[in-house]
Design a protein around this motif. Structure first.
Motif, PDB file in Angstrom:
ATOM      1  N   GLY A 168       0.668  -1.208   0.167  1.00  0.00           N
ATOM      2  CA  GLY A 168       0.085  -0.066  -0.073  1.00  0.00           C
ATOM      3  C   GLY A 168       0.715   1.128  -0.010  1.00  0.00           C
ATOM      4  N   SER A 169       1.978   1.078  -0.297  1.00  0.00           N
ATOM      5  CA  SER A 169       2.811   2.391  -0.503  1.00  0.00           C
ATOM      6  C   SER A 169       2.344   3.313  -1.497  1.00  0.00           C
ATOM      7  N   ALA A 170       2.330   4.634  -0.848  1.00  0.00           N
ATOM      8  CA  ALA A 170       1.889   5.870  -1.899  1.00  0.00           C
ATOM      9  C   ALA A 170       2.911   6.065  -2.877  1.00  0.00           C
ATOM     10  N   ASP A 171       4.073   5.597  -2.621  1.00  0.00           N
ATOM     11  CA  ASP A 171       5.365   5.930  -3.698  1.00  0.00           C
ATOM     12  C   ASP A 171       6.307   4.633  -3.745  1.00  0.00           C
ATOM     13  N   PRO A 172       6.002   3.433  -4.289  1.00  0.00           N
ATOM     14  CA  PRO A 172       6.721   2.411  -4.417  1.00  0.00           C
ATOM     15  C   PRO A 172       8.276   2.621  -4.818  1.00  0.00           C
ATOM     16  N   ALA A 173       8.286   3.637  -5.739  1.00  0.00           N
ATOM     17  CA  ALA A 173       9.680   3.633  -6.325  1.00  0.00           C
ATOM     18  C   ALA A 173      10.562   4.457  -5.687  1.00  0.00           C
ATOM     19  N   ILE A 174       9.914   5.031  -4.552  1.00  0.00           N
ATOM     20  CA  ILE A 174      10.818   6.140  -3.593  1.00  0.00           C
ATOM     21  C   ILE A 174      12.332   5.760  -3.431  1.00  0.00           C
ATOM     22  N   ILE A 175      12.407   4.274  -3.389  1.00  0.00           N
ATOM     23  CA  ILE A 175      13.455   3.627  -3.051  1.00  0.00           C
ATOM     24  C   ILE A 175      14.823   3.816  -4.005  1.00  0.00           C
ATOM     25  N   LEU A 176      14.393   3.986  -5.444  1.00  0.00           N
ATOM     26  CA  LEU A 176      15.276   3.816  -6.557  1.00  0.00           C
ATOM     27  C   LEU A 176      16.708   4.786  -6.041  1.00  0.00           C
ATOM     28  N   PRO A 177      16.447   6.084  -5.719  1.00  0.00           N
ATOM     29  CA  PRO A 177      17.582   6.789  -5.539  1.00  0.00           C
ATOM     30  C   PRO A 177      18.528   6.234  -4.273  1.00  0.00           C
ATOM     31  N   THR A 178      17.697   5.935  -3.275  1.00  0.00           N
ATOM     32  CA  THR A 178      18.523   5.454  -1.901  1.00  0.00           C
ATOM     33  C   THR A 178      19.114   4.401  -2.315  1.00  0.00           C
ATOM     34  N   THR A 179      18.461   3.283  -3.029  1.00  0.00           N
ATOM     35  CA  THR A 179      19.241   2.226  -3.392  1.00  0.00           C
ATOM     36  C   THR A 179      20.413   2.245  -4.319  1.00  0.00           C
ATOM     37  N   LEU A 180      20.457   3.307  -5.171  1.00  0.00           N
ATOM     38  CA  LEU A 180      21.274   3.656  -6.082  1.00  0.00           C
ATOM     39  C   LEU A 180      22.595   4.229  -5.225  1.00  0.00           C
ATOM     40  N   LEU A 181      22.423   4.904  -4.339  1.00  0.00           N
ATOM     41  CA  LEU A 181      23.621   5.467  -3.650  1.00  0.00           C
ATOM     42  C   LEU A 181      24.248   4.402  -2.626  1.00  0.00           C
ATOM     43  N   ALA A 182      23.253   3.504  -2.310  1.00  0.00           N
ATOM     44  CA  ALA A 182      23.498   2.496  -1.070  1.00  0.00           C
ATOM     45  C   ALA A 182      24.302   1.464  -2.045  1.00  0.00           C
ATOM     46  N   THR A 183      24.258   1.163  -3.166  1.00  0.00           N
ATOM     47  CA  THR A 183      24.634  -0.134  -3.699  1.00  0.00           C
ATOM     48  C   THR A 183      26.014   0.688  -4.383  1.00  0.00           C
ATOM     49  N   ILE A 184      25.927   1.706  -4.875  1.00  0.00           N
ATOM     50  CA  ILE A 184      27.401   2.496  -5.457  1.00  0.00           C
ATOM     51  C   ILE A 184      28.632   2.465  -4.101  1.00  0.00           C
ATOM     52  N   GLY A 185      27.888   2.836  -3.063  1.00  0.00           N
ATOM     53  CA  GLY A 185      28.980   2.854  -1.945  1.00  0.00           C
ATOM     54  C   GLY A 185      29.282   1.592  -1.521  1.00  0.00           C
ATOM     55  N   VAL A 240      31.555   7.702 -19.441  1.00  0.00           N
ATOM     56  CA  VAL A 240      30.365   8.830 -19.360  1.00  0.00           C
ATOM     57  C   VAL A 240      29.224   8.105 -18.784  1.00  0.00           C
ATOM     58  N   ALA A 241      28.962   6.659 -19.083  1.00  0.00           N
ATOM     59  CA  ALA A 241      27.839   6.097 -18.434  1.00  0.00           C
ATOM     60  C   ALA A 241      27.952   6.151 -16.913  1.00  0.00           C
ATOM     61  N   LEU A 242      29.132   5.895 -16.595  1.00  0.00           N
ATOM     62  CA  LEU A 242      29.304   5.801 -15.103  1.00  0.00           C
ATOM     63  C   LEU A 242      29.291   7.084 -14.368  1.00  0.00           C
ATOM     64  N   VAL A 243      29.652   8.106 -14.923  1.00  0.00           N
ATOM     65  CA  VAL A 243      29.225   9.487 -14.384  1.00  0.00           C
ATOM     66  C   VAL A 243      28.275  10.036 -14.360  1.00  0.00           C
ATOM     67  N   ALA A 244      27.342   9.530 -15.653  1.00  0.00           N
ATOM     68  CA  ALA A 244      25.896  10.082 -15.722  1.00  0.00           C
ATOM     69  C   ALA A 244      25.182   9.111 -14.658  1.00  0.00           C
ATOM     70  N   LEU A 245      25.496   7.972 -14.112  1.00  0.00           N
ATOM     71  CA  LEU A 245      24.911   7.097 -13.370  1.00  0.00           C
ATOM     72  C   LEU A 245      25.190   7.696 -11.841  1.00  0.00           C
ATOM     73  N   ALA A 246      26.216   8.381 -11.609  1.00  0.00           N
ATOM     74  CA  ALA A 246      26.509   8.879 -10.205  1.00  0.00           C
ATOM     75  C   ALA A 246      26.036  10.035 -10.104  1.00  0.00           C
ATOM     76  N   SER A 247      25.692  11.003 -11.365  1.00  0.00           N
ATOM     77  CA  SER A 247      25.199  12.332 -11.327  1.00  0.00           C
ATOM     78  C   SER A 247      23.815  12.104 -10.880  1.00  0.00           C
ATOM     79  N   LEU A 248      23.118  10.951 -10.921  1.00  0.00           N
ATOM     80  CA  LEU A 248      21.484  10.793 -10.525  1.00  0.00           C
ATOM     81  C   LEU A 248      21.393  10.819  -9.058  1.00  0.00           C
ATOM     82  N   ILE A 249      22.581  10.660  -8.218  1.00  0.00           N
ATOM     83  CA  ILE A 249      22.450  10.781  -6.922  1.00  0.00           C
ATOM     84  C   ILE A 249      21.825  12.086  -6.490  1.00  0.00           C
TER      85      ILE A 249
END
Length: 430
Positions: A168-185, A240-249
């Motif tokens: 019943g989450s109002a925003d199920p995809a809110i974890i995409l940016p947090t997961t991205l930062l956590a997994t890169i780290g 370039v792809a890696l920098v673009a991915l990191a810039s999403l954070i």
């Protein structure tokens, strides 16, 4: 997992039994053992209801991922990371089958294709063993590959998003940016740790000749995918792809709340358009993938029942409240609520166990999927891996018994995953 399940159930029964002896009957009070019995039945029923509610969402996401896979997204991602992989694994020849299998394994993990990642991971270990001059001993490449796997390089945690939607989450995809930062780290820490630890546990010199052996991939599906991923994009494209991915954070931290409602519709439209451009029969392939989602949702029912009943008993007995009360003053200062501790401790041990605890937490009305704790445990599930399972499967496939620094590097990556998940949720939700 057998021992963990038994310990949780026995602890709940013993704690409730101890309280039962001092219980004073009253008209409006339920005895501890009666509460325990009620929790068992309600948790079992709730687990089935949760799994049935998960069927539709899991079917949707696996259908979309099947379209992306059929369109060649896995191969595109593999070619992007190939120039980086050959530098991370200098002891593995660039054109050896081991390199291709490792690249496809990490690419499949990044897209949340766990079913595809495991066969490629086993294939990678088998090919790395062919390069091993000391059979039975983990090489530096094996340890690094396993550490990166346990850091869970995840770009699309589709399973967790599906579970949050079912809760019943109002925003199920809110974890995409947090997961991205956590997994890169955690991945960065895994690489550094493996490189450092290998110096502390060097391999013994072998008299065997360092001949490079090749092998034939017998599975036609794996063979065609490996062949398609043989090429690589220029290094600058990968950078370039890696920098673009990191810039999403930072972008997600600044604009994530405004953009998050667009993520799920964007993913669906983007994957379907990608498939159509690649001449994939999107409807037919989507339906084929959706069938797999239906089966997956049904297969997890026994695991959910076992874990949710055990956790429900622990809570009903009062043992969970005692643990939370003891640990929350310490862990709360560091952004890790005591309610999230069972998830952080279970994740390296059991994927199904962690999945059950995650479901229990985000379906708890007192916590919910969109609270800080709900987002944190969702991020932990999406950005960490079942370390001991991965190690048992991958090393067991090639009968490696001397694991050297692989365990230390993997557990270091797990700890980093927890720290970066806390940091990501704090940055994003504050």
């Amino acid at each position: 997992m057998n021992r963990i399940f038994l310990v949780i159930v026995l602890a709940a029964v013993l704690f409730a039994g101890w309280k039962q002896f001092s219980f004073q009957p009253a008209a409006d009070l339920t005895s501890p053992m009666e509460a325990l019995s009620t929790a068992m039945v309600e948790s079992a029923a709730g687990a089935v209801d949760l799994a049935i509610g998960l069927v539709g969402v899991m079917t949707l996401f696996l259908g979309l991922m099947k379209v992306a896979e059929a369109g060649g997204m896995l191969v595109i991602l593999a070619r992007l990371i190939r120039p980086l992989m050959v530098r991370l694994f200098p002891e593995v020849p660039a054109e050896h089958p081991a390199m291709g299998a490792m690249i496809l394994n990490l690419s499949a993990n990044a897209l949340g294709l766990g079913n595809a990642a495991t066969p490629f991971g086993i294939r990678a270990m088998q090919e790395l063993e062919r390069l091993n001059t000391q059979p039975g001993t983990a090489t530096n490449a094996m340890a690094l590959f396993l550490a990166v796997n346990t850091s869970s390089v995840t770009l699309l945690p589709t399973g967790v998003i599906a579970l949050r939607a079912a809760a019943g989450s109002a925003d199920p995809a809110i974890i995409l940016p947090t997961t991205l930062l956590a997994t890169i780290g955690s991945t960065a820490v895994a690489i550094v740790a493996a490189k450092l630890y290998q110096r502390l546990v060097p391999m013994e010199r072998s008299r065997a000749t360092d001949s490079v052996k090749t092998s034939t991939v017998t599975d036609s599906g794996e063979a065609s995918t490996l062949a398609a991923a043989e090429g690589a994009y220029p290094l600058w494209v990968s950078i370039v792809a890696l920098v673009a991915l990191a810039s999403l954070i930072p972008g997600a931290i600044l604009f994530g709340k405004a953009l998050s409602p667009w993520i799920l519709p964007g993913l669906m439209a983007g994957f379907l358009v990608f498939g159509a451009v690649r001449r994939v029969k999107v409807y037919e392939v989507f339906v084929d993938g959706a069938k797999e989602g239906f089966q997956v949702a049904l297969r997890i029912i026994p695991y959910l029942v076992a874990i949710l009943v055990a956790v429900g008993m622990l809570r009903a007995s009062g043992a969970m409240d005692l643990l939370v009360g003891a640990l929350s003053p310490v862990t709360g200062r560091f952004g890790l609520p005591a309610e999230a501790l069972p998830m952080a401790l279970m994740r390296p041990l059991s994927g199904s166990g962690a999945y059950g605890i995650l479901a229990s937490i985000i379906n708890d009305p007192a916590i919910g999927p969109d609270s800080y704790t709900g987002v944190l445990v969702s991020t932990l599930q999406g950005s960490t891996e079942t370390t001991f399972y991965v190690m048992a499967v991958y090393f067991g496939a090639v009968q490696v018994r001397r694991i050297r620094h692989a365990m230390a590097a993997a557990l270091t990556a797990d700890a980093a995953g927890v720290i970066f998940a806390v940091l990501a949720c704090w940055l994003f939700l504050n």
